[in-house]
Design an enzyme around this catalytic site. Structure first.
Site, PDB file in Angstrom:
ATOM      1  N   TYR A  56       0.846  -1.204   0.000  1.00  0.00           N
ATOM      2  CA  TYR A  56       0.000   0.000   0.000  1.00  0.00           C
ATOM      3  C   TYR A  56       0.876   1.248   0.000  1.00  0.00           C
ATOM      4  O   TYR A  56       1.872   1.298   0.725  1.00  0.00           O
ATOM      5  CB  TYR A  56      -0.886   0.016   1.255  1.00  0.00           C
ATOM      6  CG  TYR A  56      -2.329  -0.327   0.962  1.00  0.00           C
ATOM      7  CD1 TYR A  56      -3.046   0.420   0.041  1.00  0.00           C
ATOM      8  CD2 TYR A  56      -2.963  -1.384   1.603  1.00  0.00           C
ATOM      9  CE1 TYR A  56      -4.367   0.110  -0.241  1.00  0.00           C
ATOM     10  CE2 TYR A  56      -4.284  -1.695   1.325  1.00  0.00           C
ATOM     11  CZ  TYR A  56      -4.985  -0.949   0.401  1.00  0.00           C
ATOM     12  OH  TYR A  56      -6.281  -1.252   0.127  1.00  0.00           O
ATOM     13  N   GLU A  58      -0.563   4.918  -0.325  1.00  0.00           N
ATOM     14  CA  GLU A  58      -1.322   6.154  -0.510  1.00  0.00           C
ATOM     15  C   GLU A  58      -0.394   7.366  -0.441  1.00  0.00           C
ATOM     16  O   GLU A  58       0.447   7.444   0.469  1.00  0.00           O
ATOM     17  CB  GLU A  58      -2.400   6.310   0.575  1.00  0.00           C
ATOM     18  CG  GLU A  58      -3.687   5.606   0.236  1.00  0.00           C
ATOM     19  CD  GLU A  58      -3.777   4.242   0.881  1.00  0.00           C
ATOM     20  OE1 GLU A  58      -2.701   3.649   1.133  1.00  0.00           O
ATOM     21  OE2 GLU A  58      -4.906   3.781   1.123  1.00  0.00           O
ATOM     22  N   ASP A 202      -7.707  13.495 -24.718  1.00  0.00           N
ATOM     23  CA  ASP A 202      -7.704  12.082 -24.329  1.00  0.00           C
ATOM     24  C   ASP A 202      -7.018  11.303 -25.444  1.00  0.00           C
ATOM     25  O   ASP A 202      -7.589  11.081 -26.512  1.00  0.00           O
ATOM     26  CB  ASP A 202      -9.149  11.611 -24.126  1.00  0.00           C
ATOM     27  CG  ASP A 202      -9.226  10.173 -23.631  1.00  0.00           C
ATOM     28  OD1 ASP A 202      -8.247   9.425 -23.825  1.00  0.00           O
ATOM     29  OD2 ASP A 202     -10.261   9.809 -23.061  1.00  0.00           O
ATOM     30  N   THR A 228      -4.931   5.976 -21.369  1.00  0.00           N
ATOM     31  CA  THR A 228      -4.716   4.657 -20.791  1.00  0.00           C
ATOM     32  C   THR A 228      -3.302   4.262 -21.190  1.00  0.00           C
ATOM     33  O   THR A 228      -2.666   4.925 -22.019  1.00  0.00           O
ATOM     34  CB  THR A 228      -5.717   3.623 -21.336  1.00  0.00           C
ATOM     35  OG1 THR A 228      -5.710   3.673 -22.754  1.00  0.00           O
ATOM     36  CG2 THR A 228      -7.119   3.895 -20.825  1.00  0.00           C
ATOM     37  N   LYS A 231      -3.002   0.495 -24.667  1.00  0.00           N
ATOM     38  CA  LYS A 231      -3.436   0.379 -26.066  1.00  0.00           C
ATOM     39  C   LYS A 231      -2.191   0.469 -26.955  1.00  0.00           C
ATOM     40  O   LYS A 231      -1.344  -0.414 -26.866  1.00  0.00           O
ATOM     41  CB  LYS A 231      -4.496   1.442 -26.361  1.00  0.00           C
ATOM     42  CG  LYS A 231      -5.752   1.257 -25.470  1.00  0.00           C
ATOM     43  CD  LYS A 231      -6.850   2.224 -25.811  1.00  0.00           C
ATOM     44  CE  LYS A 231      -8.132   1.906 -25.057  1.00  0.00           C
ATOM     45  NZ  LYS A 231      -8.336   2.736 -23.861  1.00  0.00           N
ATOM     46  N   ARG A 237      -2.677  -2.702 -18.182  1.00  0.00           N
ATOM     47  CA  ARG A 237      -3.922  -1.940 -18.073  1.00  0.00           C
ATOM     48  C   ARG A 237      -3.743  -0.889 -16.992  1.00  0.00           C
ATOM     49  O   ARG A 237      -3.449  -1.214 -15.832  1.00  0.00           O
ATOM     50  CB  ARG A 237      -5.089  -2.853 -17.683  1.00  0.00           C
ATOM     51  CG  ARG A 237      -5.299  -4.022 -18.611  1.00  0.00           C
ATOM     52  CD  ARG A 237      -6.649  -4.624 -18.396  1.00  0.00           C
ATOM     53  NE  ARG A 237      -7.643  -3.781 -19.015  1.00  0.00           N
ATOM     54  CZ  ARG A 237      -7.947  -3.827 -20.312  1.00  0.00           C
ATOM     55  NH1 ARG A 237      -7.341  -4.676 -21.115  1.00  0.00           N
ATOM     56  NH2 ARG A 237      -8.862  -3.031 -20.810  1.00  0.00           N
TER      57      ARG A 237
HETATM   58  N1  DSN Z   1     -12.940   0.339 -24.122  1.00  0.00           N
HETATM   59  C1  DSN Z   1     -12.031   1.226 -24.830  1.00  0.00           C
HETATM   60  C2  DSN Z   1     -12.028   0.964 -26.291  1.00  0.00           C
HETATM   61  O1  DSN Z   1     -12.182  -0.179 -26.676  1.00  0.00           O
HETATM   62  O2  DSN Z   1     -11.839   1.881 -27.083  1.00  0.00           O
HETATM   63  C3  DSN Z   1     -12.311   2.635 -24.557  1.00  0.00           C
HETATM   64  O3  DSN Z   1     -12.344   2.879 -23.214  1.00  0.00           O
END
Ligand code: DSN
Length: 419
Positions: A56, A58, A202, A228, A231, A237
C-alpha cells in the site's frame, strides 16, 4: 506464461490455471484486431506479476501515509520521469486505475457538479467519460456534445467553435475511441483558449503513436492529457494524467485523495517498463508500422468493396460500415470470431441500428503489428474478412479459415506468450 508461474498457479488453483492457459492459447492462435488491445512484452508482464502488488502506498513519492516505501517511491518516480521525458510534459501522474478514473479525476480537479463539459458524442467516436448521458460525466455535469459531419464523417471544427462560443464550457475534451483520422489538437486548443475552457486531450487510443511521432502531440496546446497505458502504448492496463506545471497540484489531489486510494504499484512498475520500451528506436519503428499496416488493411478492404467511415485511416483504427454488405456488425463480428479474427462490433456515425447490434465493426492494427505482421499479412486478413462477411452462416468455412489463421499466427510469435 512463465512455466514456473504456470506451475505455481496450477498447484494452488488448477481451474484458474487452465483458464489462463486457454486464454493464452486463444491470444496466440487468433488475429487480434480490437483497436484498443495489444500484447505487452514479457518484461511488462513480469513487472505486473511481481511482489509490488503486496504494497500500500497512498500518497506520492516522498509523501506517503504508510512506511516501507524505499523501493516503491523509486519505482513511481522512475515511471513519472520516463513519462515526462517521453511525452515532453511538465508533470505526470501514473496512479489512475484506468482511463475512466483518469478522466473523472480531471472533472474533480476543475469542475463543480452542474458545470458544463463539451466532448465528442459516443456514437460519433467519443468516449463515455466525455459527457455521454449514461456516464456519471453526463449526469452530474451539464454536457454538450459535438459530432461529425454527415457528408464527411469528420469533425467540423467550425461547428465545434460555434457550439463552444454558445455554451461556454468550462472543460473541453478532444479524442475518443473510434476516430480513424488525425485529431486537430491545435484547432481544439485555439477554440478552448477563445472561450476560456480547460482542454483535456484524451490520447488513450493513440498514446503510442504520439510518443513515437506517428501522430501529432497535444502537449503544447492541452491543459491536461489523459491516457490509458495499454493500447498503442503497449503497457499494462492502467491510466495516466499529464499536465502543465500549473495544474500539477490540482490533478494529483483529484487522483488521491479525491478519487482513489492506494496506487497499484505492480501496474506502475509495468507502466515504467513500457515507457522505457516506448523510448526506443524499435518502438518508433513499431508505431509507424501500426499506421502503415492500418493503411494497407484499409486499402485492401476498400478494394474488396467494404465501406470505410471517412474512406480510410490516418492512424491505427478503421471503422467499417457493413450496411452495403447486408450484414450487421454483430453478426459479422461473431462470424469473424469463429474464424479466428477478433474485433468488436461498433456503431457508425448516424447509425440507424441500436448500439448492441450496430451497423459497423471497428478494426485496429496495434496487436498484429506487435507480432511483426506487415502489409502482406494485412492483405491476407482483408481477404479472409471478405470471405467470412460474405458467408456469415457458413460454419465450415469459418472453421477452415480459423485453421489458416492459426498457421499464419504460428509464423508470428506474440510478445509475452510462451505456450
Ligand atoms: N474500451 C475502450 C475501447 O475499446 O476503445 C475505450 O475505453
Amino acid at each position: 506464461m512463465h512455466p514456473a508461474l504456470a506451475k505455481t498457479i496450477a498447484d494452488v488453483d488448477p481451474e484458474i490455471a487452465e483458464l489462463i492457459t486457454s486464454e493464452e492459447k486463444r491470444q496466440r492462435d487468433s488475429i487480434r484486431l480490437i483497436a484498443s488491445e495489444n500484447y505487452v512484452s514479457g518484461a511488462v508482464l513480469a513487472a505486473t506479476g511481481s511482489v509490488l502488488t503486496n504494497k500500500y502506498s497512498e500518497g506520492y513519492p516522498g509523501k506517503r501515509y504508510y512506511e516501507g516505501q524505499q523501493y516503491i517511491d523509486k519505482v513511481e518516480q522512475l515511471c513519472v520521469d520516463r513519462a515526462k521525458s517521453l511525452f515532453g510534459v511538465d508533470h505526470a501522474n501514473p496512479q489512475p486505475y484506468s482511463g475512466s478514473p483518469a478522466n473523472l479525476a480531471v472533472y474533480f480537479a476543475f469542475l463543480k457538479p452542474g458545470d458544463t463539459v463539451m466532448g465528442m458524442a459516443l456514437p460519433a467516436g467519443g468516449h463515455l467519460t466525455h459527457g455521454w448521458n449514461v456516464s456519471i460525466t453526463g449526469s452530474y455535469f451539464k454536457s454538450v456534445q459535438y459530432g461529425v459531419r454527415r457528408d464527411t464523417h469528420r469533425v467540423d471544427m467550425d461547428e465545434v467553435r460555434e457550439l463552444a462560443r454558445k455554451e461556454r464550457p468550462k472543460l473541453m475534451y478532444c479524442g475518443g475511441t473510434a476516430i480513424p483520422r488525425t485529431i486537430d489538437f491545435a484547432a481544439f486548443g485555439e477554440i478552448a483558449k477563445e472561450v476560456g475552457a480547460m482542454l483535456c486531450a484524451d490520447i488513450a487510443h493513440i498514446a503510442g503513436l504520439v510518443a513515437a511521432g506517428a501522430h501529432p502531440s497535444p502537449v503544447s496546446v492541452a491543459d491536461v492529457v489523459s491516457t490509458t497505458t495499454h493500447k498503442t502504448l503497449r503497457g499494462p492496463r492502467g491510466g495516466m494524467l499529464m499536465c502543465k506545471a500549473d495544474h500539477a497540484k490540482a490533478i494529483d489531489r483529484a487522483v488521491f485523495p479525491g478519487l482513489q486510494g492506494g496506487p497499484h504499484n505492480h501496474t506502475t512498475a509495468g507502466i515504467a517498463v513500457a515507457l522505457r520500451e516506448a523510448a526506443t528506436a524499435d518502438f518508433k519503428t513499431y508505431a509507424h508500422q501500426i499506421v502503415a499496416n492500418a493503411k494497407a488493411l484499409a486499402a485492401a478492404l476498400v478494394e474488396r468493396g467494404f465501406t470505410l467511415i471517412t474512406g480510410g485511416t490516418d492512424n491505427h483504427l478503421i471503422l467499417v460500415d457493413l450496411t452495403s454488405k447486408n450484414v450487421s456488425g454483430k453478426i459479422a463480428a461473431k462470424a469473424l470470431d469463429a474464424s479466428g479474427i477478433e474485433l468488436n462490433y461498433n456503431s457508425v456515425p448516424f447509425d440507424t441500428r441500436k448500439p448492441f447490434d450496430p451497423s459497423g465493426i471497428r478494426i485496429g492494427t496495434p496487436a498484429v503489428t506487435s507480432r511483426g505482421m506487415k502489409e502482406a499479412e494485412m492483405r491476407q486478413i482483408a481477404a479472409w474478412m471478405d470471405q467470412v462477411v460474405s458467408a456469415p452462416s457458413d460454419a465450415a468455412l469459418h472453421a477452415k479459415i480459423a485453421g489458416e489463421v492459426r498457421e499464419l499466427c504460428a509464423k508470428f510469435p506474440a510478445p509475452g506468450i510462451l505456450v
